[in-house]
Enzyme design. Structure first.
Site, PDB file in Angstrom:
ATOM      1  N   GLU A  44      -7.651 -14.323 -12.061  1.00 35.74           N
ATOM      2  CA  GLU A  44      -7.642 -13.046 -12.965  1.00 35.74           C
ATOM      3  C   GLU A  44      -7.468 -13.867 -14.348  1.00 35.74           C
ATOM      4  O   GLU A  44      -7.128 -14.772 -14.059  1.00 35.74           O
ATOM      5  CB  GLU A  44      -6.163 -12.155 -12.491  1.00 35.74           C
ATOM      6  CG  GLU A  44      -6.241 -12.214 -11.035  1.00 35.74           C
ATOM      7  CD  GLU A  44      -4.837 -11.328 -11.291  1.00 35.74           C
ATOM      8  OE1 GLU A  44      -4.047 -11.081 -10.014  1.00 35.74           O
ATOM      9  OE2 GLU A  44      -3.655 -11.352 -12.138  1.00 35.74           O
ATOM     10  N   GLU A  55     -11.082 -15.938  -1.628  1.00 37.67           N
ATOM     11  CA  GLU A  55     -11.648 -16.240  -0.039  1.00 37.67           C
ATOM     12  C   GLU A  55     -12.711 -16.234  -1.170  1.00 37.67           C
ATOM     13  O   GLU A  55     -13.498 -16.807  -0.228  1.00 37.67           O
ATOM     14  CB  GLU A  55     -12.242 -14.500   0.818  1.00 37.67           C
ATOM     15  CG  GLU A  55     -10.741 -14.556   1.558  1.00 37.67           C
ATOM     16  CD  GLU A  55      -9.503 -13.083   0.709  1.00 37.67           C
ATOM     17  OE1 GLU A  55      -9.254 -12.876   1.435  1.00 37.67           O
ATOM     18  OE2 GLU A  55      -9.892 -13.261  -0.771  1.00 37.67           O
ATOM     19  N   CYS A  89     -15.332  -8.863   0.042  1.00 34.60           N
ATOM     20  CA  CYS A  89     -14.734 -10.586   0.343  1.00 34.60           C
ATOM     21  C   CYS A  89     -15.508 -10.115   1.967  1.00 34.60           C
ATOM     22  O   CYS A  89     -15.384 -11.025   2.190  1.00 34.60           O
ATOM     23  CB  CYS A  89     -13.151 -11.222   0.164  1.00 34.60           C
ATOM     24  SG  CYS A  89     -12.790 -11.525  -1.501  1.00 34.60           S
TER      25      CYS A  89
END
Length: 132
Positions: A44, A55, A89
């Protein structure tokens, strides 16, 4: 490599997360047909949600490592049992993994459920359409 090893690789990746805003650590491990494993954790940044998922990190390592046929994907989260990849993802994984690739979902002790990519994203965009 066993599925327990793949789960361990995802857990080890999750330990490297940078998730100070969501406090939601996730790890992923991708196994290729030739036995290579590519891992990733969610990362993040302060302009949340502009970070990237575990992922996506694993796919970056996979591409930079030369790729190959993906057979298995394991996703684990510290605070959510059987955490599935987010929508973005799912599409990213579908770009590289065949429909029969196995996606393993976990709890804190190990793999609890296995589905295929086509089950995870049944109506995803088909990339071959774009090349014609």
């Amino acid at each position: 490599m066993t599925l327990d090893d793949l789960f361990s690789a995802a857990r080890e990746a999750m330990a490297k997360t940078h998730s100070p805003y969501s406090k939601f650590p996730v790890g992923a491990a991708i196994l290729t047909e030739d036995g290579r494993v590519f891992t990733g954790a969610n990362i993040e940044v302060v302009s949340f949600p502009e970070g990237w998922c575990a992922e996506t990190t694993a796919l970056g390592h996979y591409v930079m490592g030369g790729g190959g046929r993906i057979t298995d994907i394991c996703v684990t989260a510290e605070r959510l049992d059987e955490c599935t990849p987010c929508g973005g993802c799912r599409q990213r994984l579908a770009e590289f993994a065949p429909p029969d690739a196995r996606v393993h979902l976990t709890d804190q002790a190990g793999i609890t459920k296995t589905i295929t990519m086509v089950d995870l994203l049944p109506l995803g965009f088909k990339t071959e359409i774009l090349s014609t």
